[in-house]
Design a protein around this motif. Sequence first.
Motif, short mmCIF file in Angstrom:
data_model
loop_
_atom_site.label_atom_id
_atom_site.label_comp_id
_atom_site.label_asym_id
_atom_site.label_seq_id
_atom_site.Cartn_x
_atom_site.Cartn_y
_atom_site.Cartn_z
N ARG A 127 0.81 -1.22 0.00
CA ARG A 127 0.00 0.00 0.00
C ARG A 127 0.85 1.27 0.00
O ARG A 127 0.46 2.28 -0.57
N GLN A 131 0.30 3.82 -5.89
CA GLN A 131 -0.74 4.85 -5.88
C GLN A 131 -1.44 4.88 -7.23
O GLN A 131 -0.99 4.24 -8.18
N SER A 140 -12.33 13.03 -8.27
CA SER A 140 -11.26 12.36 -7.52
C SER A 140 -10.73 13.21 -6.37
O SER A 140 -9.89 12.75 -5.62
N ILE A 157 -1.20 9.03 6.67
CA ILE A 157 -1.41 7.60 6.87
C ILE A 157 -0.12 6.81 6.68
O ILE A 157 0.21 5.94 7.48
N LEU B 194 -17.79 7.55 -5.54
CA LEU B 194 -16.96 8.61 -6.10
C LEU B 194 -15.49 8.28 -5.94
O LEU B 194 -15.09 7.55 -5.04
N LYS B 195 -14.69 8.87 -6.84
CA LYS B 195 -13.30 8.45 -6.92
C LYS B 195 -12.48 8.87 -5.71
O LYS B 195 -11.50 8.24 -5.38
N TYR B 196 -12.88 9.98 -5.05
CA TYR B 196 -12.04 10.38 -3.93
C TYR B 196 -12.12 9.40 -2.78
O TYR B 196 -11.18 9.30 -1.98
N GLU B 198 -12.28 6.14 -3.30
CA GLU B 198 -11.34 5.11 -3.72
C GLU B 198 -9.89 5.59 -3.52
O GLU B 198 -9.02 4.81 -3.15
N ALA B 199 -9.68 6.88 -3.78
CA ALA B 199 -8.34 7.42 -3.59
C ALA B 199 -7.93 7.31 -2.13
O ALA B 199 -6.77 7.01 -1.82
N SER B 200 -8.88 7.51 -1.24
CA SER B 200 -8.59 7.41 0.18
C SER B 200 -8.27 5.96 0.56
O SER B 200 -7.35 5.70 1.34
N VAL B 201 -8.99 5.02 -0.04
CA VAL B 201 -8.69 3.61 0.19
C VAL B 201 -7.31 3.28 -0.36
O VAL B 201 -6.51 2.59 0.27
N ALA B 202 -7.01 3.84 -1.54
CA ALA B 202 -5.70 3.58 -2.15
C ALA B 202 -4.58 4.17 -1.30
O ALA B 202 -3.46 3.69 -1.33
N ALA B 203 -4.90 5.22 -0.55
CA ALA B 203 -3.89 5.81 0.32
C ALA B 203 -3.72 5.00 1.60
O ALA B 203 -2.92 5.34 2.45
N GLY B 204 -4.50 3.94 1.75
CA GLY B 204 -4.36 3.08 2.91
C GLY B 204 -5.22 3.48 4.09
O GLY B 204 -4.99 3.03 5.21
N ALA B 205 -6.22 4.33 3.87
CA ALA B 205 -7.09 4.75 4.96
C ALA B 205 -7.98 3.60 5.40
O ALA B 205 -8.42 2.80 4.58
#
Lengths: 379, 311
Positions: A127, A131, A140, A157, B194-196, B198-205
Amino acid sequence: MKEVLIDAIGLRKYFPIKGGVSGRTMGYVYAVDDVNVRIYKGETVGLVGESGCGKTTLGRVLLDLAEPTAGMLFYKPEDSISDKVSEIYKNLKTNKPSELKKEEKKIVGEAKRADVFRNKSRNREFRKKVQIVFQDPVSSLDPRMLIKDVIAEPIIINGVPLEDGKRKKLKGDELLSYMKEMIGEMGLNEDHLFRFPHEFSGGQRQRIAIARAISIRPEFLVLDEPTSALDVSVQAQILSLLKQLQQKYGMTYLFITHNLAVIRAMSDRVIVMYLGKIVEMSKTDELFNTPIHPYTQALLSAIPIPDPERKREILVLSGDVPSPANPPPGCRFHTRCIFAEDICRKEEPELEEIKEGHIVACHFAKEIITGQKKRSNNA
Amino acid sequence: MTQNVGSTMSRAIRSRYQSFAKTFYFFTRSPIATIGLVVVVFYVLVAIFGPIALGGNPWRMTQFLSYRGQYIYNTPQPPSLSFPFGTTFEGYDIFNGVVKAARVDIMVAAIVVLSGALIGTILGSIAGYKGGLTGDVIMRITDIFLSIPSLVLAIAFLVIFSRTLNVMVLALIVIWWPTYTRIVRGQVLSVRELKYVEASVAAGASSLRTIIRHIIPNSIYPIFVQVSLDFGNVILTMAALFFLGVGFAGYWTPEWGNIISIATTFSSGIPAITHYWWTVVIPALAILILVVSLNLMGDGLRDVTDPRLRR
C-alpha cells in the motif's frame, strides 16, 4: 536482468450479475480473465483496449483496490517464486488445484503466503509503494477538503520515505513545508494549498491528484486515463510533467488509456486487452510498426494520419464488442476478426512469444507476420 | 478543515476559531438566514432565561382560578396589561405558558432531533458503506420501524411505559431515527462510488477514517435541512399527542401544543374558538415563527457548509 516490480499470475475478476427478487447470482461479467502481467522496475507499461474491456478493472486489481476472484500478485518477488508458480499454472490446463503434484502444491502454498492479496503485512507494505491517478479530476478530489488536506491524507497515513529507507510521518510545519515544495514541483503555487477543489481547472485538479499520488513517493503508479478528461494542450503539459516526475523519482507507470498517440509517446511496452484478456504484448515501437494480432491491427489503423495523399487500408471492425458477461467461445475476437476460421471458434489461442519480446494470442500469428494469411470468406 | 496543521495546541485552536469566524461571516451574508438565526437565538434565550424571570415552577403554567373572589378566569380573558397574551380556559395565563413552554419544547425537540440524526448518521453510513449483510440487517430493522405509523408507536410507548417526559422523548426518538438512517444511507450509497473515496482507500485509509473524513462530510448536508424541518415536526407531533390526551403530566404542562389542546378541549365547538381566537392563535404563532426561522436557518447552514456554494 531487470528487477521485477509487479508480477501478477492468473488474475481474474468476475463481477456477479444479481437478479430476481432474492438477489441470486445469474451469471458473471468476466471483466478480467486469466491475466498474467509482469512489470519491471522503472518502465512505463501502456495498457490499451476498447471501453469495457477490463483495463480499469485490471488496474484496480493490480493495486488491490478491487478484490480479485482468483490469482496472485507479487510485489518484488524473491527467489523467482513467481516463475515457478507461473510455470506450474501454465502446465495446468484446467486450473484445478487437485491435479497438482505434491511438490507443486508446496510451491503454490509458499507463493500464496508471499502473495500481496493474502499476506497482510506484505499488503500493508505494498500500500505504501503504490498509488493511482484517476481519469476524472472532478470526482477524484473531495469537494469539502482544502487542497492541503487532500494532499496530506496519504502522508499522514503512510509517512514519507527517508534516505535510510525508513518512513517518517510528518506533522505540522514540517508537513506544510513538504507540501509547499511538492505543489511547487507540480507547477502550482503555495496559495493553492488553501483553496478548495472547485476553484481549480481540470488540468490543475489533475496536477493536484498527481501530487496526492506521488506525495508518498510510490514506486508503482497506475495512471487510469489521466489525460482523457482534459483538453489537448493541457494533456501535453500533464504528460510531460509525468515524464519529469518519473525520471526524478524513478517510478514505474502503468498507463491505462485508449489514446494510442499517448501510449506511443509515453510507454516502453504496450499491452493490448480485448474482452478481459491480453491479446498482444510487445515493445512500443515493435507493436506500432508490426502489429500482429488482427485486433491490434484494427486499432492501429484507426489512428488518423495527417496526410491526405497517403492511402492505406483501414480495417473497420464490424459489430460491437460482445458482452463480457457472455464471451464467445474459442478466441474471443473471432466474431469480428477478418481472419477467423473454424479453429478460432473452437479453441482459445494461448499467448505465445512469436518474436523476442513480442507475445501474441492468435492461432495464425506466424502466417500473419509472413503475410500468408488471407481474409476468410465469412468476414 | 484545519486538522493536522498547527504545531501547537494554541495554533490549532486559533485556526479553528478563524475557520469558524469565516463560516459565520458567510452565513451573515444571507439576510434571510440571519433573520432565522436571530429569531432562533431569541427563542433559545427565552427558553433559558424566561422561566427564571417569570419565577414559579418552570414545569407548571400559572393558573388564575379566582380573581378577587370571582371565578371569571374560567373563561378566557383577552390580552390586557396584566395578561399580555390573555388567558385560556381554566384560567391559565398564556404568556406564562408560552414562555415556559419554549423551554420544554425546544429541549425535547433538540434532544429528539439531534439523537435521531446521530443514530441515523451512524447506522446509515455503516449500512451504506459496508452494504452486504450488515447493511441489509440495519435497513430491514429500519423498515420495520418505518412501517408502524409513527403516532401509534408513540402512543403505545407512552401507554405501555408511563406518561412521563422521559418516555415521551424516548418515544419520539424511536419514531425519528429511521428517517435519518434512510436519508444518510441513500447519500452514502452515491458518495461511496466517487473516486475520492477510492483514492482514500488507495492511500491506505481504514474504513473508519474513510467514513469519518470523506463519506459523512459529503453525505450529511441533507441532514441539516431535515433537522431544521423535523424540529418543527417534533413540536407538532408532541402537540398531537397532547391533543389525543396521551401527553405527559396534566393540563398544567407548559407545552405549546398543550395550550392549544386546552382551548379545543374546553371550548364548546368552533364558534367558541373563533371568539376566543387568542387561545389558539398565540401558541400556534409561537410554533409557526420558530419552525419557519429554523427552516431559514437550516437553509443557510446547508449553504455555508458546502464550500462550493460559499464562494
